[in-house]
Scaffold this motif. Structure first.
Motif, PDB file in Angstrom:
ATOM      1  N   THR A  23     -12.353  10.333   0.874  1.00  0.00           N
ATOM      2  CA  THR A  23     -11.375  10.908  -0.043  1.00  0.00           C
ATOM      3  C   THR A  23     -10.021  10.974   0.671  1.00  0.00           C
ATOM      4  O   THR A  23      -9.570  12.048   1.086  1.00  0.00           O
ATOM      5  N   SER A  24      -9.382   9.840   0.812  1.00  0.00           N
ATOM      6  CA  SER A  24      -8.121   9.793   1.556  1.00  0.00           C
ATOM      7  C   SER A  24      -7.028  10.593   0.882  1.00  0.00           C
ATOM      8  O   SER A  24      -6.006  10.884   1.502  1.00  0.00           O
ATOM      9  N   GLU A  25      -7.221  10.955  -0.381  1.00  0.00           N
ATOM     10  CA  GLU A  25      -6.254  11.788  -1.087  1.00  0.00           C
ATOM     11  C   GLU A  25      -6.508  13.279  -0.855  1.00  0.00           C
ATOM     12  O   GLU A  25      -5.675  14.111  -1.205  1.00  0.00           O
ATOM     13  N   ALA A  50      -0.971   7.360  -5.399  1.00  0.00           N
ATOM     14  CA  ALA A  50      -2.298   6.754  -5.420  1.00  0.00           C
ATOM     15  C   ALA A  50      -2.713   6.376  -4.002  1.00  0.00           C
ATOM     16  O   ALA A  50      -2.438   5.263  -3.540  1.00  0.00           O
ATOM     17  N   PRO A  51      -3.377   7.283  -3.285  1.00  0.00           N
ATOM     18  CA  PRO A  51      -3.789   6.985  -1.907  1.00  0.00           C
ATOM     19  C   PRO A  51      -4.896   5.945  -1.802  1.00  0.00           C
ATOM     20  O   PRO A  51      -5.076   5.334  -0.755  1.00  0.00           O
ATOM     21  N   ARG A  52      -5.668   5.748  -2.870  1.00  0.00           N
ATOM     22  CA  ARG A  52      -6.719   4.724  -2.830  1.00  0.00           C
ATOM     23  C   ARG A  52      -7.009   4.267  -4.253  1.00  0.00           C
ATOM     24  O   ARG A  52      -6.728   4.963  -5.220  1.00  0.00           O
ATOM     25  N   ARG A  53      -7.582   3.082  -4.340  1.00  0.00           N
ATOM     26  CA  ARG A  53      -8.003   2.541  -5.632  1.00  0.00           C
ATOM     27  C   ARG A  53      -9.520   2.552  -5.725  1.00  0.00           C
ATOM     28  O   ARG A  53     -10.211   2.265  -4.746  1.00  0.00           O
ATOM     29  N   TYR A  65       0.833  -1.202   0.000  1.00  0.00           N
ATOM     30  CA  TYR A  65       0.000   0.000   0.000  1.00  0.00           C
ATOM     31  C   TYR A  65       0.871   1.257   0.000  1.00  0.00           C
ATOM     32  O   TYR A  65       0.560   2.236  -0.683  1.00  0.00           O
ATOM     33  N   TRP A  66       1.942   1.221   0.774  1.00  0.00           N
ATOM     34  CA  TRP A  66       2.817   2.398   0.828  1.00  0.00           C
ATOM     35  C   TRP A  66       3.501   2.638  -0.515  1.00  0.00           C
ATOM     36  O   TRP A  66       3.618   3.767  -0.974  1.00  0.00           O
ATOM     37  N   THR A  94     -10.790  -1.801   6.411  1.00  0.00           N
ATOM     38  CA  THR A  94     -12.249  -1.853   6.277  1.00  0.00           C
ATOM     39  C   THR A  94     -12.732  -1.598   4.860  1.00  0.00           C
ATOM     40  O   THR A  94     -13.935  -1.692   4.598  1.00  0.00           O
ATOM     41  N   GLY A  95     -11.814  -1.249   3.947  1.00  0.00           N
ATOM     42  CA  GLY A  95     -12.211  -1.027   2.565  1.00  0.00           C
ATOM     43  C   GLY A  95     -12.510   0.408   2.223  1.00  0.00           C
ATOM     44  O   GLY A  95     -12.552   0.775   1.042  1.00  0.00           O
ATOM     45  N   SER A  96     -12.724   1.264   3.225  1.00  0.00           N
ATOM     46  CA  SER A  96     -12.999   2.673   2.981  1.00  0.00           C
ATOM     47  C   SER A  96     -12.538   3.474   4.178  1.00  0.00           C
ATOM     48  O   SER A  96     -12.706   3.049   5.328  1.00  0.00           O
TER      49      SER A  96
END
Length: 789
Positions: free
Chosen positions: A523-525, A680-683, A162-163, A516-518
């Motif tokens: 908007t983690s970015e 890319a903070p999230r997909r 992830y990092w 948890t998937g979210s």
């Protein structure tokens, strides 16, 4: 420690009285905070001081939640681990009750075993763990399982992935030729950091400024590779100043995304339209990074300077031995050797006579007739008389004679050995692993605001600094009477200052997102004004403050989350759940989401017992469809042709897969993996026919199915089903499996060659049954419950 519902409600009221008093507070007049270096203890009674050190962003007269200070005073006693999980549940259950929903019951043991294993190590639980967990009747079975997973080396591999996607790690430069870039030691550094549970504040500072730390080491230098992960080029016709500006803007943008959760790039051209970041402040941040001792282009090299060589102990010993022998030979070659010196005198005299005997034009012709034409410098010296030559000119003649002319026996042996060792040393150096690092220039560069972000339009000069919406940055040397310019190490310490609320909020939100998937902030970015508001601000603030107070302990944070009741709930949704909270933002039920492509591949290979578990090392190339690299490659690129690895390397974990930025691995990009060209903070999670086709037909998925079938060929079909799904089949499922197996056997009996092509010739006559079981295994790997967690 477990509380019943009424006890939780009572405690929730008390907690709310505390939390409501301190989260978030209205700051008083700003003052300079104390800079807390990584590893230094934090003051848990610092709520008032923290509130007074923040210069918050004001939105419509009040502090935007992302910039508000955190209070640590409400966290007394939270070193007792269960308190953390209980607080999580109190805050979540209060929101659930306010919505009119009821929490779902806990998931069954098998579901929890698979869920927490996939979340913590990215793999299904090892076979030998399953029986132990399912037969453990003691009260602490789940916590012991969690601890075991946290200590697994697979934990670091999973969390590092992830990092690496967040910071845009890749194995190529990404532009033009997209040549190989050797920086995989940075990837291994990240894996090792998560495995050893390195304090996150230390982890941050090492990456931003590991070269400036007082205890600088090989690892802290490797960590600074974070600052070299941007795309780079060596294309003809590029303008160095333009490339340099683009690199610096990208790095500053990445800094904002990774550590602040903000979209800073808007301010590279103008003041940010939404968040309190001016263009001047953007370039003040950029000034921290505008001092690399290296060129902006990559020279089409695997390790454009500055880089760090990382020889193995054996390579280091060989280099030392070669250098020692070369030193001996150089000393011997530079000493007085009677026969060599006599030959040199004769050589000089002979050529001098020739030069003096003919006219200048004839001398030029003489040089052309020589077997080894003389350099112009040597010719000029030879035209001089002995008395006219300086000491340096005499030395130049001597060096030329010994290196190019002399063939006296003793000297030739020395010269030949030296040439051979120098060639061997170059070969040895080329075989040594290198990695890109950061090195400061001796003379700091000046930074200017670029009008509209145009490299050719510099305007006002700026000094390194941070935006005014954050706590002030205090250089380390202040207080001595001077006003030093802050550097990257000051910037790193500023990020993990106990007064800096955003760094910890952004990190705990990403961990929550992974588990948890979210994220609590979806908007983690973007934690800015146009980002989503937190689904549970009190919970986000509690986790962030407690994380800092704990000593930035990643594994403790992860354990708190997975030990909570909210994490352990059954994922089945009621009609009310779907009506009131269809996206499960309140976590009244367990979360359910599709696995990433990397986890799907690793899961399949692990279930087939063919996953190679070796840690670290160079990237590998599992098979992929032909022609993908060639379609995007320039001639001359060293990544123009894809050659798949064979043997165990082809079955290594997905984190070690070679990442070509202009053609990312299709096994993962099909499942929404980022190209690694930007942070890319999230997909996003899509659902496409290509994904189903890949899971059914991709070569390694098929190989995994064959391996599963081979492992269970002499066992009941129910055993294979249970190994893959981690539960026994229901009666109707068992009937369908057996009927499918019979149909497949009949199919392959009519075409034995087809069975052979699927599983390979075994010579034992069992290929028909094995092929039938392999197709069943392939079906199991495509079940909805297997591709979801």
């Amino acid at each position: 420690m477990r509380l019943n519902s009424s006890s939780k409600r009572v405690l929730a009221i008390g907690l709310w009285l505390i939390v409501g008093t301190h989260w978030p507070g209205n700051p008083s007049e700003a003052s300079e905070p104390t800079v807390v270096a990584p590893g230094q203890s934090l003051d848990v009674h610092s709520a008032d001081r923290l509130a007074s050190t923040v210069r918050p962003s004001m939105v419509h007269g009040s502090t935007h939640w992302a910039f508000a200070p955190l209070s640590h005073a409400s966290l007394e006693g939270s070193e007792d681990f269960p308190h953390g999980s209980v607080t999580i549940d109190l805050l979540i259950d209060r929101a659930i009750a306010d919505s009119g929903l009821s929490p779902a019951p806990a998931a069954d043991r098998r579901t929890l075993l698979r869920r927490v294993s996939l979340d913590l190590i990215g793999l299904p639980p090892p076979t030998d763990w399953i029986a132990e967990v399912l037969t453990d009747e003691s009260e602490g079975w789940y916590e012991r399982l969690v601890d075991r997973l946290l200590e697994s080396p697979r934990f670091g591999e999973h969390f590092a992935r992830y990092w690496l996607e967040l910071v845009r790690y890749g194995d190529t430069h990404g532009l033009h030729l997209d040549n190989y870039r050797e920086i995989w030691p940075y990837r291994d550094y990240v894996i090792e950091s998560f495995n050893e549970n390195k304090r996150f504040d230390r982890f941050v500072v090492e990456q931003i400024a590991g070269d400036l730390l007082p205890d600088v080491s090989r690892d802290t230098l490797i960590a600074t590779g974070f600052n070299r992960l941007h795309l780079s080029t060596n294309e003809d016709g590029t303008i160095p100043e333009e490339v340099d500006a683009r690199n610096l803007i990208d790095l500053t943008t990445a800094f904002g995304t990774v550590f602040l959760g903000l979209t800073l790039q808007c301010a590279s051209c103008h003041d940010h339209p939404h968040d309190p970041i001016s263009q001047r402040e953007f370039y003040s941040l950029l000034a921290f990074f505008n001092n690399l001792d290296g060129k902006p282009s990559n020279d089409n090299s695997k390790s454009p300077e500055p880089s760090l060589a990382l020889p193995t102990p054996q390579q280091a010993n060989e280099l030392s031995a070669v250098d020692a022998r070369l030193a001996e030979l150089n000393l011997e070659a530079g000493s007085m050797i009677e026969a060599v010196d006599a030959a040199e005198v004769l050589w000089r005299q002979s050529l001098a006579r020739e030069f003096q005997a003919v006219e200048h034009s004839q001398a030029d012709r003489l040089e052309g007739d020589l077997a080894d034409p003389l350099p112009a410098e040597i010719s000029s010296i030879l035209r001089l008389s002995e008395s006219q030559r300086s000491d340096s000119e005499r030395q130049a003649l001597r060096d030329h004679f010994r290196s190019r002319v002399c063939d006296v026996g003793d000297w030739r042996a020395i010269f030949d050995e030296r040439l051979g060792l120098e060639k061997y040393r170059r070969t040895l150096e080329a075989s040594i692993v290198t990695t890109l690092v950061w090195r400061e220039r001796a003379e700091p560069r000046k930074t200017s605001i670029l009008a509209r972000g145009d490299y050719a339009s510099p305007s006002d000069p700026v000094e390194p600094g941070v935006p005014a919406c954050f706590p002030m940055l205090k250089p380390r040397a202040s207080g001595t009477g001077s006003s030093p310019t802050p550097d990257r190490l000051d910037l790193g310490w500023w990020l993990v200052n106990d007064a800096h609320a955003l760094t910890s909020r952004v990190l705990v939100n990403r961990i929550w997102q992974q588990l948890t998937g979210s994220g609590l902030v979806r908007t983690s970015e973007d934690f800015g004004i146009h980002g989503d508001a937190p689904s549970n601000l009190d919970l986000l603030n509690f986790l962030a403050a407690d994380f800092v107070r704990s000593g930035w302990d990643i594994k403790r944070l992860v354990k708190q989350v997975v030990m909570s009741d909210a994490y352990q709930r059954d994922a089945r949704a009621t009609a009310d759940d779907l009506r009131i909270d269809p996206e499960n933002r309140l976590l009244a039920r367990g979360s359910r989401f599709r696995l990433d492509g990397e986890t799907l591949r690793d899961q399949a290979l692990s279930l087939g017992s063919i996953l190679e578990h070796r840690l670290g090392g160079p990237a590998v190339k599992p098979p992929q469809p032909p022609g993908l690299w060639e379609a995007v490659a320039y001639s001359g690129s060293n990544t123009a042709t894809f050659i798949a690895d064979s043997g165990k390397d082809a079955y290594r974990r997905s984190i070690y897969t070679f990442w070509k930025r202009t053609s990312p691995p299709p096994q993962f990009s099909t499942f929404d993996a980022a190209s690694r060209e930007a942070c890319a903070p999230r997909r996003e999670r899509t659902n496409t026919p290509l994904q189903a086709l890949q899971l059914l037909n991709e070569p390694q998925m098929v190989e995994a199915a064959v391996a599963i079938a081979r492992t269970h060929r002499d066992q009941p079909i129910e055993t294979m089903f249970e190994r893959v799904t981690l539960r026994p089949p229901r009666a109707e499922e068992r009937r369908e499996l057996l009927e499918l197996l019979r149909d497949l056997q009949a199919h392959y009996e009519g075409d034995p060659a087809l069975a052979d092509s699927l599983v390979g010739r075994s010579g034992d006559g069992g290929n028909i049954e094995l092929a039938a079981r392999a197709v069943v295994a392939n079906l199991l790997l495509n079940l909805d419950e297997i591709i979801h967690r």
